[in-house]
Enzyme design. Structure first.
Site, short mmCIF file in Angstrom:
data_model
loop_
_atom_site.label_atom_id
_atom_site.label_comp_id
_atom_site.label_asym_id
_atom_site.label_seq_id
_atom_site.Cartn_x
_atom_site.Cartn_y
_atom_site.Cartn_z
N TYR A 172 -2.51 21.96 26.16
CA TYR A 172 -2.55 20.76 27.02
C TYR A 172 -1.85 19.55 26.41
O TYR A 172 -1.90 18.46 26.99
CB TYR A 172 -4.00 20.37 27.36
CG TYR A 172 -4.83 21.48 27.95
CD1 TYR A 172 -4.43 22.14 29.11
CD2 TYR A 172 -6.01 21.89 27.35
CE1 TYR A 172 -5.19 23.15 29.66
CE2 TYR A 172 -6.78 22.91 27.88
CZ TYR A 172 -6.35 23.54 29.03
OH TYR A 172 -7.10 24.55 29.57
N TYR A 203 0.82 -1.22 0.00
CA TYR A 203 0.00 0.00 0.00
C TYR A 203 0.86 1.27 0.00
O TYR A 203 0.76 2.10 -0.91
CB TYR A 203 -0.94 -0.02 1.20
CG TYR A 203 -1.64 1.27 1.47
CD1 TYR A 203 -2.66 1.71 0.63
CD2 TYR A 203 -1.27 2.07 2.54
CE1 TYR A 203 -3.30 2.91 0.86
CE2 TYR A 203 -1.90 3.28 2.78
CZ TYR A 203 -2.91 3.69 1.93
OH TYR A 203 -3.53 4.89 2.16
N LYS A 229 5.37 9.56 14.28
CA LYS A 229 4.36 8.70 13.65
C LYS A 229 3.49 8.01 14.69
O LYS A 229 2.25 7.94 14.55
CB LYS A 229 5.06 7.66 12.78
CG LYS A 229 4.15 6.62 12.16
CD LYS A 229 3.21 7.21 11.14
CE LYS A 229 2.41 6.12 10.44
NZ LYS A 229 1.48 6.66 9.43
N ASP A 266 10.41 -5.56 -5.11
CA ASP A 266 9.63 -6.45 -4.26
C ASP A 266 10.08 -7.88 -4.53
O ASP A 266 10.46 -8.21 -5.66
CB ASP A 266 8.13 -6.30 -4.55
CG ASP A 266 7.26 -6.74 -3.37
OD1 ASP A 266 6.71 -5.86 -2.69
OD2 ASP A 266 7.18 -7.97 -3.13
N ASN A 313 -16.34 8.34 21.08
CA ASN A 313 -17.29 7.25 21.30
C ASN A 313 -17.77 7.20 22.74
O ASN A 313 -18.95 6.94 23.00
CB ASN A 313 -16.64 5.91 20.92
CG ASN A 313 -16.51 5.74 19.42
OD1 ASN A 313 -17.19 6.41 18.65
ND2 ASN A 313 -15.64 4.85 18.99
N CYS A 321 -11.07 22.31 38.58
CA CYS A 321 -12.01 21.85 37.54
C CYS A 321 -11.71 20.45 37.01
O CYS A 321 -12.56 19.56 37.09
CB CYS A 321 -12.01 22.83 36.37
SG CYS A 321 -12.58 24.49 36.78
N THR A 369 5.51 -3.64 8.78
CA THR A 369 5.98 -3.93 10.13
C THR A 369 4.77 -4.38 10.95
O THR A 369 4.25 -3.62 11.77
CB THR A 369 6.63 -2.70 10.77
OG1 THR A 369 5.75 -1.57 10.65
CG2 THR A 369 7.96 -2.36 10.10
N ARG A 376 -6.09 23.93 45.29
CA ARG A 376 -7.04 22.82 45.32
C ARG A 376 -6.62 21.74 44.33
O ARG A 376 -6.49 21.99 43.15
CB ARG A 376 -8.45 23.32 45.00
CG ARG A 376 -9.08 24.14 46.12
CD ARG A 376 -10.38 24.76 45.69
NE ARG A 376 -10.20 25.78 44.66
CZ ARG A 376 -11.20 26.44 44.07
NH1 ARG A 376 -12.45 26.18 44.41
NH2 ARG A 376 -10.93 27.36 43.17
N HIS A 401 -4.86 9.79 17.23
CA HIS A 401 -6.06 9.52 16.44
C HIS A 401 -6.92 8.45 17.12
O HIS A 401 -8.15 8.57 17.15
CB HIS A 401 -5.67 9.05 15.03
CG HIS A 401 -4.86 10.06 14.27
ND1 HIS A 401 -4.11 9.74 13.17
CD2 HIS A 401 -4.68 11.39 14.48
CE1 HIS A 401 -3.50 10.82 12.73
NE2 HIS A 401 -3.83 11.84 13.50
#
Length: 435
Positions: free
Chosen positions: A255, A10, A208, A30, A223, A266, A86, A329, A215
């Site tokens: 952050y 790919y 990477k 290849d 979700n 908070c 890999t 706090r 992601h």
């Protein structure tokens, strides 16, 4: 440039197609004859929009061909890109066997070539793989006399949009053993508009993984918010549309820089409440439920590292969870100090904002009544605190603390939770919590 590209899967097929389109002379390599034949017939060995047309054009104009012969490919080119797979082993470790075999073959071919050659790893490999495996393997097989340059060039291609991503990358990252090698690698993407980062092979490797882990975190986070939203009858897509409009804090660098644990009035409270709500709704929220545990681990890690110094006198600069506030706090620095006090450490603390609050501020009662053991070791004299400790700990990013390295004694050590700027001269007397 004349480029040989190893691995026509790919990433390799897409990269070869796009490089030949951009004017480079490309030889694909290849060990599977079928893939070589497919390329040489003007077709794509992978299903990806636009790749077949680019390969066909490259074959027709003579800028692209494929072979199984490593010596032929290396001998006819100036640079080799390694794009082999890999995969994961059963235990989750990364299988680098194919990469190493290709490095052995390329190294031996470079030795026979007897001309300078650059080898670039485009395959995804874990941090340390270049230094510990790939570079030694290439140099061993190329021989001591070989003029071989080595780099790392991670790809940021998504399946089903790979050609678009190649032409419109979020960034171009070229890691090299030195800046000249990194610049040579980046030059093959001339004409592509994107931020360019010339860096070390080690940074290029981890970039990477940082991308892909982030992601994955984003998907899991979205979700889990969706799970909560559905359980309480809230449209989670509407929630996240609003969430994503915030490009100052939410979708931004804020952050994300490595440092110490979060705290304040908070974040800990709200994460705790959301986790409790999830349990109340019988929801499994592994990501959200792990946040406080991960945060606690940062405090434990700093404590353990400081204890390894074997020093009893400690000075701490900044005790509030961030500079410019007197809010203690759920400050992780308070937790760290309490652990150090529990081990009998002799501690002095300097924090101009908290010292003011102890006398006049809104958090005066909290400081004097809830954590009086901290109040008793707060000192409003910067120089006295700086002279006290064998170990100096910088806890927040108050600009005043930037002057600290310049007045340290040779027998003092600095442990940094915020990443001060002027620390190079401290050398082995300096350590950062996450760097």
């Amino acid at each position: 440039m004349k480029i040989s590209l190893f691995g026509l899967g790919y990433v390799g097929a897409v990269t070869a197609a796009c490089l030949s389109r951009d004017g480079h002379e490309v030889i694909g390599v290849d060990n599977q004859q079928l893939k070589v034949d497919i390329i040489n017939s003007g077709n794509s060995p992978v299903v990806e929009e636009g790749v077949g047309e680019l390969i066909r054009a490259g074959i027709e104009n003579g800028r692209l061909r494929a072979t199984t012969n490593v010596d032929e490919a290396v001998g006819a080119t100036d640079m080799s890109l390694i794009c082999v797979g890999t995969p994961s082993r059963k235990n989750g470790s990364l299988d680098t066997d194919i990469v190493l075999r290709v490095c052995q073959e390329i190294g031996a071919a470079v030795a026979r070539k007897k001309r300078p050659h650059t080898v670039v790893i485009r395959s995804t490999v874990l941090p340390g793989t270049m230094r510990n495996l790939i570079i030694p393997t290439l140099r061993e097989h190329a021989g001591a006399e070989a003029q071989i340059s080595i780099g790392n060039n991670p790809e940021f291609l998504r399946e089903a949009s790979a050609v678009y991503d190649y032409d419109n990358p979020p960034k171009i990252v070229a890691g090299g053993e030195n800046e000249a090698v990194a610049a040579q690698i980046a030059s093959i993407y001339e004409g592509i508009e994107a931020p360019r980062f010339l860096t070390s092979v080690d940074v290029a490797e981890l970039v990477k993984y940082a991308d892909n882990a982030w992601h994955a975190v984003k998907v899991a986070f979205g979700n889990e918010i969706g799970n909560i939203g559905k359980a309480v009858g809230v449209d989670s897509h509407e929630v996240m549309k609003i969430f994503c409009k915030d490009e100052k804090l939410n979708i931004s660098p804020r952050y994300l820089m490595p440092g110490f644990a979060f705290g304040g009035s908070c974040l800990p409270k709200d994460v705790r409440a959301l986790s409790y709500k999830g349990r109340e709704l019988d929801l499994e929220l592994p990501l959200l439920n792990s946040l406080l545990r991960s945060n606690e681990e940062q405090v434990a890690r700093a404590f353990d590292e400081i204890m390894t110094y074997g020093k009893r006198k400690i000075s701490i600069f900044g005790i509030s969870f961030k500079s410019g506030t007197d809010d203690l706090r759920e400050s992780p620095l308070v937790t760290l100090v309490e652990r150090l006090l529990g081990k009998g450490m002799d501690i002095l603390i300097y924090d101009r904002f908290v010292n003011f609050a102890r006398l006049y501020g809104a958090n005066r009662d909290h400081i004097l009544n809830v954590i009086p053991h901290i109040s008793s070791i707060l000192v409003d004299d910067f120089d006295r605190v700086a002279a006290h400790g064998d170990v100096l700990i910088v806890g927040n990013s108050d600009p005043e603390f930037e002057k600290l390295p310049a007045q340290m004694r040779q027998d003092q050590r600095l442990y940094d939770l915020v990443r001060l700027k002027n620390v190079d001269e401290l050398e082995e007397r300096y350590e950062g919590v996450n760097w």
